[in-house]
Design a protein around this motif. Sequence first.
Motif, short mmCIF file in Angstrom:
data_model
loop_
_atom_site.label_atom_id
_atom_site.label_comp_id
_atom_site.label_asym_id
_atom_site.label_seq_id
_atom_site.Cartn_x
_atom_site.Cartn_y
_atom_site.Cartn_z
N PRO A 182 15.13 11.79 2.41
CA PRO A 182 16.38 12.06 1.99
C PRO A 182 16.25 13.29 0.86
O PRO A 182 15.38 13.55 -0.12
N ARG A 183 17.21 14.25 1.05
CA ARG A 183 17.24 15.50 0.03
C ARG A 183 17.77 15.30 -1.19
O ARG A 183 18.69 14.65 -1.45
N VAL A 241 20.61 23.62 -5.96
CA VAL A 241 20.06 24.31 -6.95
C VAL A 241 18.60 23.86 -6.96
O VAL A 241 17.63 24.86 -6.82
N GLY A 242 18.25 22.58 -7.24
CA GLY A 242 17.04 22.05 -6.89
C GLY A 242 16.69 21.73 -5.36
O GLY A 242 17.65 21.48 -4.59
N ASN A 243 15.35 22.11 -5.27
CA ASN A 243 14.90 22.14 -3.77
C ASN A 243 13.83 21.17 -3.64
O ASN A 243 12.48 21.39 -3.93
N SER A 244 14.17 19.74 -3.02
CA SER A 244 13.15 18.89 -2.79
C SER A 244 13.56 17.59 -2.38
O SER A 244 14.76 17.71 -1.90
N VAL A 245 13.08 16.55 -2.14
CA VAL A 245 13.42 15.39 -1.78
C VAL A 245 13.47 14.27 -2.94
O VAL A 245 13.09 14.36 -3.94
N LEU A 268 8.42 18.60 -11.21
CA LEU A 268 8.67 17.63 -10.59
C LEU A 268 8.74 17.72 -9.04
O LEU A 268 7.98 17.45 -8.13
N ASN A 269 9.78 18.72 -8.92
CA ASN A 269 9.74 19.24 -7.37
C ASN A 269 8.46 19.76 -6.83
O ASN A 269 8.17 20.07 -5.62
N LEU A 270 7.96 20.81 -7.86
CA LEU A 270 6.75 21.62 -7.24
C LEU A 270 5.62 20.57 -6.86
O LEU A 270 5.07 20.79 -5.73
N GLY A 312 0.84 -1.26 0.08
CA GLY A 312 0.11 -0.01 0.12
C GLY A 312 0.92 1.45 0.03
O GLY A 312 0.18 2.42 -0.20
N VAL A 313 2.22 1.13 0.16
CA VAL A 313 3.06 2.17 0.02
C VAL A 313 3.57 2.38 -1.26
O VAL A 313 4.15 1.39 -1.74
N VAL A 314 3.91 3.65 -1.79
CA VAL A 314 4.42 3.73 -3.21
C VAL A 314 5.18 5.09 -3.34
O VAL A 314 4.76 6.12 -2.50
N ASP A 315 6.24 5.23 -3.95
CA ASP A 315 6.99 6.26 -4.05
C ASP A 315 6.35 7.23 -5.34
O ASP A 315 6.35 6.79 -6.32
N LEU A 316 5.73 8.37 -4.67
CA LEU A 316 4.72 9.25 -5.47
C LEU A 316 5.79 10.10 -6.70
O LEU A 316 5.13 10.08 -7.50
N ARG A 317 6.89 10.15 -6.11
CA ARG A 317 7.78 11.06 -6.96
C ARG A 317 8.08 10.15 -8.08
O ARG A 317 8.07 10.60 -9.30
#
Length: 404
Positions: free
Chosen positions: A382-383, A388-392, A241-243, A131-136
């Motif tokens: 994890p970042r 430059v890019g700001n996300s995980v 993607l980051n947004l 039931g867990v999935v990497d949405l990114r």
Amino acid sequence: MDPSGTCPHAVNARLLSDGAVARVLLPGEVEGVAVLGHEALKEFLAHPHVAKDARHFAALREGAIPDGWPLKTFATVQGMTTADGADHRRLRSLVSKAFTVGRVEELRPRIEALTSSLLDGLEKAALAGDGVVDLRRHFALPLPMGVICELLGVDPEHHDRLHRLSNQVVATDIGPAEALAANRELVEVLGTVAATRAENPRDDLVSALIAAREADGDRLGEHELIGTLMLMVIAGHETTLNLITNAVRALCTHRDQLDSVRSGEADWSDVVEETLRWDSPVSYFPFRYPTRDLVVDGTPIPKGTPVLAGYSAAGRDPEAHGPDADRFDVTRRSGTRHLSLGHGAHYCLGAPLARAEGVAALAQLFGRFPDLELAVPDTGLPRHASFVGNSVRELPVRLRGLTG
């Protein structure tokens, strides 16, 4: 600057408390400056004596920047992000028609359909496991990558490789050999894409750019073509993607704000704009160079200094956004426009497309999975390995209410 790309907001707050402009040390001990305050950044981005062309980069011109420097591509790639004046207007005009509000409206049904299809895949991936999935990986990435590649005319077999290489190009913790290899491979892939479209032109942007080059050879050189494609692929998917990733994280950790959308107090466009302000997809963007000695907000910036645009800092500047600038509030009506999509001549060409993709993604995602939640604490994610890019790097979520 921390090349590993830790969460920037605590550092930004400390720097802003000392002023709107900060001296920074870039990788390789290259001296630079970051403009952090909202008003100072707005002034700097539109300043007539600030350029994007790397011939104004003093250290590069003097031979002090080695090959393999992790930020060198940002300075030397040939395209609209490193052009000024007439050259910039020429290059921008060649692609601008593909990103108008009208063109995005024409694309909206395709964006909606792709979003729905990806959510089907997200659900299948969750059901196949626990039931867990990497949405990114399964959603936030393939949506903007699919849209920009379809717009450009890049075939699906290149998508994964282009994302991997894009990620390496924007990384700031990468070694010289890796940086050179990633850039060479990215140029090679984009050269293959261009050659394919030259042999088999279609109704896409790459074919149109090639036609413009062949019709009038001095309009778009070979290096400019590859540089433009590099910009379109990287900026066209990494930022959105980051947004999407940052917006989902924000809503999952601020359920009251999600309730504001569901009650009609705010809408999904408000979520997109507040995410852009509060957790900008780009933290520090390289580079701009003063063409003469400048003083910005009382701080001297010598001619030829490489300057970072501090978008994530400007978004939480209390001088511009009030004492609660660090609070995520989708009902915010401050009247101060964020700068996360730029300002002035280099304002983000893909802004209408990014906004449309963000709204479609969030509306359908939370419409279909209203009880979606993070599967791990937000602070443990994890970042991105970049300032430059700001996300995980990943976003494991639990899709509630699924039945196999």
